[in-house]
Design a protein around this motif. Structure first.
Motif, PDB file in Angstrom:
ATOM      1  N   VAL A  96     -31.064  -2.753 -24.942  1.00 25.92           N
ATOM      2  CA  VAL A  96     -30.740  -4.017 -25.602  1.00 25.92           C
ATOM      3  C   VAL A  96     -30.753  -3.838 -27.120  1.00 25.92           C
ATOM      4  CG1 VAL A  96     -31.433  -6.418 -25.934  1.00 25.92           C
ATOM      5  CG2 VAL A  96     -31.661  -5.357 -23.677  1.00 25.92           C
ATOM      6  N   ALA A  97     -31.741  -3.112 -27.635  1.00 26.13           N
ATOM      7  CA  ALA A  97     -31.829  -2.876 -29.073  1.00 26.13           C
ATOM      8  C   ALA A  97     -30.620  -2.082 -29.573  1.00 26.13           C
ATOM      9  CB  ALA A  97     -33.124  -2.149 -29.405  1.00 26.13           C
ATOM     10  N   ASN A  98     -30.203  -1.073 -28.807  1.00 22.58           N
ATOM     11  CA  ASN A  98     -29.031  -0.289 -29.196  1.00 22.58           C
ATOM     12  C   ASN A  98     -27.772  -1.159 -29.208  1.00 22.58           C
ATOM     13  OD1 ASN A  98     -30.528   2.038 -29.469  1.00 22.58           O
ATOM     14  ND2 ASN A  98     -30.058   2.809 -27.424  1.00 22.58           N
ATOM     15  N   ALA A  99     -27.674  -2.068 -28.249  1.00 23.35           N
ATOM     16  CA  ALA A  99     -26.482  -2.915 -28.144  1.00 23.35           C
ATOM     17  C   ALA A  99     -26.361  -3.872 -29.321  1.00 23.35           C
ATOM     18  CB  ALA A  99     -26.502  -3.696 -26.833  1.00 23.35           C
ATOM     19  N   PHE A 101     -31.255  -5.657 -33.149  1.00 23.65           N
ATOM     20  CA  PHE A 101     -31.306  -7.093 -33.455  1.00 23.65           C
ATOM     21  C   PHE A 101     -30.992  -7.356 -34.936  1.00 23.65           C
ATOM     22  CE2 PHE A 101     -34.305  -6.282 -29.944  1.00 23.65           C
ATOM     23  CZ  PHE A 101     -33.703  -7.052 -28.961  1.00 23.65           C
ATOM     24  N   SER A 102     -29.941  -6.716 -35.387  1.00 25.55           N
ATOM     25  CA  SER A 102     -29.520  -6.856 -36.783  1.00 25.55           C
ATOM     26  C   SER A 102     -29.047  -8.285 -37.064  1.00 25.55           C
ATOM     27  CB  SER A 102     -28.385  -5.878 -37.083  1.00 25.55           C
ATOM     28  OG  SER A 102     -27.783  -6.154 -38.330  1.00 25.55           O
ATOM     29  N   THR A 103     -29.328  -8.774 -38.267  1.00 26.08           N
ATOM     30  CA  THR A 103     -28.876 -10.120 -38.642  1.00 26.08           C
ATOM     31  C   THR A 103     -27.350 -10.207 -38.687  1.00 26.08           C
ATOM     32  OG1 THR A 103     -29.092  -9.492 -40.980  1.00 26.08           O
ATOM     33  CG2 THR A 103     -30.957 -10.642 -39.965  1.00 26.08           C
ATOM     34  N   GLY A 120     -33.208 -23.593 -29.260  1.00 27.22           N
ATOM     35  CA  GLY A 120     -34.627 -23.847 -29.083  1.00 27.22           C
ATOM     36  C   GLY A 120     -35.385 -22.653 -28.556  1.00 27.22           C
ATOM     37  N   PHE A 121     -34.727 -21.791 -27.781  1.00 26.60           N
ATOM     38  CA  PHE A 121     -35.372 -20.606 -27.227  1.00 26.60           C
ATOM     39  C   PHE A 121     -35.548 -19.524 -28.288  1.00 26.60           C
ATOM     40  CE2 PHE A 121     -35.446 -16.592 -24.875  1.00 26.60           C
ATOM     41  CZ  PHE A 121     -36.352 -16.865 -23.854  1.00 26.60           C
ATOM     42  N   GLY A 122     -34.536 -19.354 -29.118  1.00 25.69           N
ATOM     43  CA  GLY A 122     -34.587 -18.325 -30.155  1.00 25.69           C
ATOM     44  C   GLY A 122     -33.199 -17.905 -30.586  1.00 25.69           C
ATOM     45  N   PRO A 123     -33.086 -16.851 -31.389  1.00 24.59           N
ATOM     46  CA  PRO A 123     -31.786 -16.402 -31.895  1.00 24.59           C
ATOM     47  C   PRO A 123     -30.929 -15.776 -30.797  1.00 24.59           C
ATOM     48  CG  PRO A 123     -33.495 -14.865 -32.543  1.00 24.59           C
ATOM     49  CD  PRO A 123     -34.200 -16.020 -31.913  1.00 24.59           C
ATOM     50  N   VAL A 124     -29.602 -15.828 -31.011  1.00 23.41           N
ATOM     51  CA  VAL A 124     -28.635 -15.234 -30.095  1.00 23.41           C
ATOM     52  C   VAL A 124     -27.835 -14.188 -30.864  1.00 23.41           C
ATOM     53  CG1 VAL A 124     -26.727 -15.662 -28.510  1.00 23.41           C
ATOM     54  CG2 VAL A 124     -28.483 -17.413 -28.840  1.00 23.41           C
ATOM     55  N   TYR A 125     -27.717 -12.995 -30.273  1.00 25.47           N
ATOM     56  CA  TYR A 125     -27.016 -11.888 -30.917  1.00 25.47           C
ATOM     57  C   TYR A 125     -25.814 -11.460 -30.072  1.00 25.47           C
ATOM     58  CZ  TYR A 125     -31.526 -11.444 -33.323  1.00 25.47           C
ATOM     59  OH  TYR A 125     -32.668 -11.690 -34.035  1.00 25.47           O
ATOM     60  N   LYS A 126     -24.783 -11.008 -30.751  1.00 21.55           N
ATOM     61  CA  LYS A 126     -23.684 -10.355 -30.054  1.00 21.55           C
ATOM     62  C   LYS A 126     -24.018  -8.879 -29.904  1.00 21.55           C
ATOM     63  CE  LYS A 126     -18.766  -9.193 -30.221  1.00 21.55           C
ATOM     64  NZ  LYS A 126     -17.496  -9.262 -30.983  1.00 21.55           N
ATOM     65  N   GLY A 127     -23.824  -8.358 -28.696  1.00 20.47           N
ATOM     66  CA  GLY A 127     -24.116  -6.952 -28.445  1.00 20.47           C
ATOM     67  C   GLY A 127     -22.995  -6.271 -27.692  1.00 20.47           C
ATOM     68  N   VAL A 128     -22.959  -4.957 -27.776  1.00 25.48           N
ATOM     69  CA  VAL A 128     -21.983  -4.156 -27.033  1.00 25.48           C
ATOM     70  C   VAL A 128     -22.755  -3.091 -26.257  1.00 25.48           C
ATOM     71  CG1 VAL A 128     -19.960  -2.678 -27.158  1.00 25.48           C
ATOM     72  CG2 VAL A 128     -20.244  -4.521 -28.822  1.00 25.48           C
ATOM     73  N   LEU A 129     -22.664  -3.146 -24.922  1.00 21.95           N
ATOM     74  CA  LEU A 129     -23.382  -2.190 -24.086  1.00 21.95           C
ATOM     75  C   LEU A 129     -22.721  -0.822 -24.159  1.00 21.95           C
ATOM     76  CD1 LEU A 129     -24.016  -4.460 -20.951  1.00 21.95           C
ATOM     77  CD2 LEU A 129     -25.551  -4.011 -22.884  1.00 21.95           C
ATOM     78  N   GLU A 130     -23.377   0.165 -23.566  1.00 21.87           N
ATOM     79  CA  GLU A 130     -22.882   1.546 -23.634  1.00 21.87           C
ATOM     80  C   GLU A 130     -21.518   1.699 -22.988  1.00 21.87           C
ATOM     81  OE1 GLU A 130     -26.008   3.689 -21.775  1.00 21.87           O
ATOM     82  OE2 GLU A 130     -27.358   3.618 -23.512  1.00 21.87           O
ATOM     83  N   ASP A 131     -21.210   0.851 -21.985  1.00 20.59           N
ATOM     84  CA  ASP A 131     -19.911   0.942 -21.324  1.00 20.59           C
ATOM     85  C   ASP A 131     -18.823   0.148 -22.040  1.00 20.59           C
ATOM     86  OD1 ASP A 131     -20.720  -1.597 -20.808  1.00 20.59           O
ATOM     87  OD2 ASP A 131     -20.611  -1.474 -18.622  1.00 20.59           O
ATOM     88  N   GLY A 132     -19.158  -0.421 -23.218  1.00 21.67           N
ATOM     89  CA  GLY A 132     -18.188  -1.170 -24.010  1.00 21.67           C
ATOM     90  C   GLY A 132     -18.150  -2.655 -23.724  1.00 21.67           C
ATOM     91  N   GLN A 133     -18.932  -3.126 -22.771  1.00 21.83           N
ATOM     92  CA  GLN A 133     -18.925  -4.550 -22.434  1.00 21.83           C
ATOM     93  C   GLN A 133     -19.624  -5.363 -23.515  1.00 21.83           C
ATOM     94  OE1 GLN A 133     -20.946  -5.566 -18.789  1.00 21.83           O
ATOM     95  NE2 GLN A 133     -20.212  -7.670 -18.797  1.00 21.83           N
ATOM     96  N   GLU A 134     -18.980  -6.452 -23.962  1.00 25.84           N
ATOM     97  CA  GLU A 134     -19.569  -7.351 -24.947  1.00 25.84           C
ATOM     98  C   GLU A 134     -20.489  -8.342 -24.252  1.00 25.84           C
ATOM     99  OE1 GLU A 134     -16.261  -7.565 -28.509  1.00 25.84           O
ATOM    100  OE2 GLU A 134     -16.109  -9.009 -26.870  1.00 25.84           O
ATOM    101  N   VAL A 135     -21.654  -8.579 -24.839  1.00 22.54           N
ATOM    102  CA  VAL A 135     -22.640  -9.476 -24.244  1.00 22.54           C
ATOM    103  C   VAL A 135     -23.242 -10.364 -25.329  1.00 22.54           C
ATOM    104  CG1 VAL A 135     -23.222  -7.933 -22.341  1.00 22.54           C
ATOM    105  CG2 VAL A 135     -24.480  -7.751 -24.497  1.00 22.54           C
ATOM    106  N   CYS A 163     -34.586  -8.830 -19.861  1.00 21.56           N
ATOM    107  CA  CYS A 163     -35.471  -7.760 -20.335  1.00 21.56           C
ATOM    108  C   CYS A 163     -36.850  -8.351 -20.578  1.00 21.56           C
ATOM    109  CB  CYS A 163     -34.916  -7.125 -21.616  1.00 21.56           C
ATOM    110  SG  CYS A 163     -36.043  -5.913 -22.386  1.00 21.56           S
ATOM    111  N   ILE A 164     -37.876  -7.747 -19.958  1.00 21.98           N
ATOM    112  CA  ILE A 164     -39.267  -8.096 -20.230  1.00 21.98           C
ATOM    113  C   ILE A 164     -39.984  -6.811 -20.632  1.00 21.98           C
ATOM    114  CG2 ILE A 164     -41.438  -8.917 -19.267  1.00 21.98           C
ATOM    115  CD1 ILE A 164     -39.940 -10.688 -17.400  1.00 21.98           C
ATOM    116  N   ARG A 165     -40.524  -6.821 -21.837  1.00 16.80           N
ATOM    117  CA  ARG A 165     -41.240  -5.638 -22.307  1.00 16.80           C
ATOM    118  C   ARG A 165     -42.311  -6.089 -23.293  1.00 16.80           C
ATOM    119  NH1 ARG A 165     -40.360  -0.086 -23.259  1.00 16.80           N
ATOM    120  NH2 ARG A 165     -42.356   0.744 -23.972  1.00 16.80           N
ATOM    121  N   ASN A 166     -43.579  -5.926 -22.907  1.00 10.33           N
ATOM    122  CA  ASN A 166     -44.695  -6.359 -23.746  1.00 10.33           C
ATOM    123  C   ASN A 166     -44.500  -7.827 -24.141  1.00 10.33           C
ATOM    124  OD1 ASN A 166     -45.845  -3.794 -23.543  1.00 10.33           O
ATOM    125  ND2 ASN A 166     -44.702  -3.052 -25.322  1.00 10.33           N
TER     126      ASN A 166
END
Length: 698
Positions: A380-383, A387-389, A397-412, A450-453
């Motif tokens: 998720v961090a790589n995508a 979590f770049s601004t 209300g939940f928090g910030p939303v980021y645009k990401g690109v997975l390793e296979d090129g899919q936009e999320v 993703c759940i981590r710590n």
């Protein structure tokens, strides 16, 4: 022999034995309408010009004052004119479509074919589907693409060639570009300055801009990308030249001001050269590039500045990293440790974030998510570039939303719980479990989690057009939502809510329906999002009560805001508010009127009682609206926002009323209508908990 063809073309044929020679055809002499299969342009052999002429008035078909024609001086392009005055220009053909008119690119409904040869210069309008369509110049000068809607037996506007402030021809003058995303819209291009700064300061940009330094014949060229190319009436062109040869030809001619590729496909082919001031440029999301002649010293200085800037920056970075890297590392490690300790302490106190402390709670949560893909924090961090601004596209209300690109090129779209959020593990699990069990084209699709710590992250499909409020409440972007699109959005939202209330395995009340939670895909289809506040009903339950009121002011019904009672009728109320906002282009909470102090609901109620509901409609819809559909939609919305929950229809009834022409019951007084502006409802019991969502732009 006279024959009327299936295409609508009336032809006169000359029989010559077994052959039939065409003598005359009506398609060469259109009035205000261009039908599929008709050509548009000029016959270079006979000189015949095929163009559209408006009617004199809506009920007078004699020739009016407006025309839409192809100008063949220089490289061919289309103009809409009032007499001899040019009103707007569609840029020239660039191999994919018309420059500055992206809707002419290939689509599933129609295509524009280009046919330039020694006999004639033509564009041809062809249909790709069974949709009935035509192009028309209206009596008041608009060039529209119309579609036939069988249900209503009416023509509706599919596209308007001139829909925004930058469509006016030469609005910003020479060497200036127009952008609908800037205020003011006109600005001088890089390397240019206003000819008359005083006029520009008074919002009169017609004088345009000039070179900051006088040009010499030995000057170079600066590349500008993402623009509609300038007026080509005094240009020359060559199909066989490469872009490099085009540059050399422009350099050799001291009168040449700019050059570009004729065909932008496959890296660019052909050559288009300008010999005059560059007029009618606008910014556009396109691959078209324009090379403008600039002063050589400016180009050299710019190059030296860039090189020197990069060199100095690297030196400075190297020295800083070399001298204080160890200190920075120590401080970062210390800050991270303090942050983690503080965050865990705060979450324990709120009793919301327990999966760090209780393994059983975390295991229970993970068991519920077995059917959903789990993403590692590293992926998720790589995508999202950690979590770049620059990747941030919104916040809720939940928090910030980021645009990401997975390793296979899919936009999320990646939604990350923020440290300051009033939501936590409960809302996280609620949203995941709700969406995982729902499958509908008008609901946003959850791809994983993703759940981590201390991290709680949700991964969704990426929707290119952001949220409904991004277009709805902006005075420029609202023109991109014509009435057919808005009506389609209303229907899509209604289908999604109906699925939640009736057709899904669990009966779900969303509790936070609003314009900001309606996302739009590339085709402007709506998808309901943000299920963190949703609640499910089981069996015969019809109503529930809570001590924790959640949602967004302006969309919350009175029985929920005051007493904490919620049901499916709560979503019906929110949908009614949303419908009125879509039709009016105004926010319920921020609405004001010079004649009274009602909110949007009260204003709509007044107009309905006076049989003036159509006055609620946004001015953006004046061209494309279908009056009966608009009035009926307002009527249905008023039924949804009635004060008493039992008076409101179910979503099944709402959807039926929207798609049918049945007689509608009269609505009762809407909620919060007192004849005065509605004040924000204050909690009557201080012991209750309230969590009201603030609205952020996506």
């Amino acid at each position: 022999m006279v024959q009327l063809l299936d295409t609508g073309n009336l032809v006169v044929l000359d029989h010559n034995g077994t052959n039939k020679n065409l003598i005359w055809q009506s398609f060469d002499y259109p009035c205000d309408t261009l039908l599929p299969g008709m050509r548009f342009g000029k016959n270079l052999v006979t000189g015949l010009q095929i163009f559209l002429k408006s009617w004199k008035s809506p009920d007078d078909p004699s020739i009016g004052m407006y025309t839409h024609r192809m100008f063949t001086d220089g490289y061919p392009q289309h103009f809409t004119c009032q007499g001899q005055t040019v009103l707007s220009r569609v840029g020239p053909w660039n191999g994919l479509g018309f420059s500055g008119f992206p809707t002419s690119t290939p689509n599933s409904i129609y295509s524009i074919q280009n046919d330039f040869n020694h006999n004639g210069l033509y564009n041809k309008f062809e249909l790709r589907s069974s949709v009935l369509a035509r192009i028309i110049v209206t009596w008041d000068g608009k060039t529209l693409i119309l579609h036939w809607i069988e249900r209503t037996k009416k023509w509706v506007v599919y596209e308007d060639i001139a829909v925004d402030i930058c469509s006016q021809f030469a609005r910003c003058g020479p060497y200036a570009s127009c952008s609908i995303n800037k205020h003011p819209p006109c600005s001088c291009m890089e390397g240019f300055e206003p000819i008359n700064p005083k006029e520009w300061g008074e919002s009169d940009w017609s004088s345009g801009c000039k070179h900051k330094k006088p040009l010499n014949c030995g000057d170079g060229f600066q590349k500008f990308t993402g623009i509609k190319v300038p007026d080509t009436q005094r240009s020359s062109y060559n199909y066989s030249m490469t872009l490099g040869e085009c540059e050399m030809a422009c350099k050799r001619n001291c009168l040449c001001t700019a050059y570009a590729s004729l065909d932008i496909r496959n890296g660019g082919n052909g050559c288009l050269i300008w010999f005059h001031e560059l007029i009618d440029i606008r910014e556009y999301d396109t691959n078209q590039s324009l090379y403008i002649r600039m002063d050589a010293s400016d180009l050299e200085a710019k190059g030296r500045v860039i090189i020197q800037s990069v060199s100095n920056e690297w030196k400075r970075i190297f020295i800083i990293l070399l001298s204080i890297s160890s200190v920075v590392f120590f401080l970062c490690a210390l800050a991270y440790a303090c942050k983690k300790k503080k965050k865990r302490h705060r979450m324990r106190g709120r009793g919301k974030w327990k999966h760090d402390l209780h393994i059983s709670d975390r295991s229970m949560c993970l068991e519920q998510l077995d059917s959903i893909q789990h993403f590692s924090l590293r992926k998720v961090a790589n995508a999202t570039a950690n979590f770049s601004t620059s990747h941030k596209i919104g916040e809720g209300g939940f928090g910030p939303v980021y645009k990401g690109v997975l390793e296979d090129g899919q936009e999320v779209a990646v939604k990350r719980l923020s440290e300051t959020s009033q939501q936590g593990l409960e809302e996280f699990k609620n949203e995941v479990v709700c969406i995982a069990k729902l499958q509908h084209r008008n609901l946003v699709k959850l791809l994983g989690y993703c759940i981590r710590n201390s991290e709680l992250i949700l991964i969704y499909e990426y929707l290119a057009n952001k949220s409904l409020d991004f277009f709805l409440f902006d005075e420029t972007r609202c023109f991109m939502l014509d009435w057919p699109k808005r009506f389609q959005i209303i229907h899509g939202i209604a289908r999604g809510i109906l699925y939640l209330h009736q057709d899904s395995r669990l009966q779900i009340v969303h509790r936070d329906l609003k314009a900001g939670n309606i996302l739009l895909d590339r085709d402007m289809n709506p998808k309901i999002s943000d299920f963190g506040l949703a609640r499910t009903f089981i069996g015969c339950d019809a109503i529930a009560k809570t001590k924790k009121v959640v949602g967004t002011y302006g969309y919350i019904p009175p029985e929920y805001a005051v007493h904490g009672h919620f049901s499916v009728k709560s979503d019906v109320f929110s949908f009614g508010v949303l419908m009125l906002e879509i039709i009016s282009g105004k926010k319920n909470r921020e609405f004001s009127h010079e004649d009274h102090s009602d909110n949007l609901l009260g204003h709509a109620w007044r107009l309905h009682n006076d049989n003036k509901s159509i006055e609620l409609m946004s001015a953006c819809l004046s061209i494309t609206c279908i009056v009966p559909d608009v009035v009926r939609s307002i009527h249905v919305a008023l039924l949804c926002v009635q004060n008493n929950a039992e008076d409101r229809p179910t979503m099944l009834s709402v959807f039926s009323m929207l798609v049918s022409e049945s007689v509608l019951p009269e609505p009762k007084q809407p909620a919060f209508y007192t004849g005065e502006r509605c004040k924000e409802i204050q909690p009557p019991l201080l012991s209750k908990q309230y969590m009201i969502t603030n609205v952020y732009a996506r």
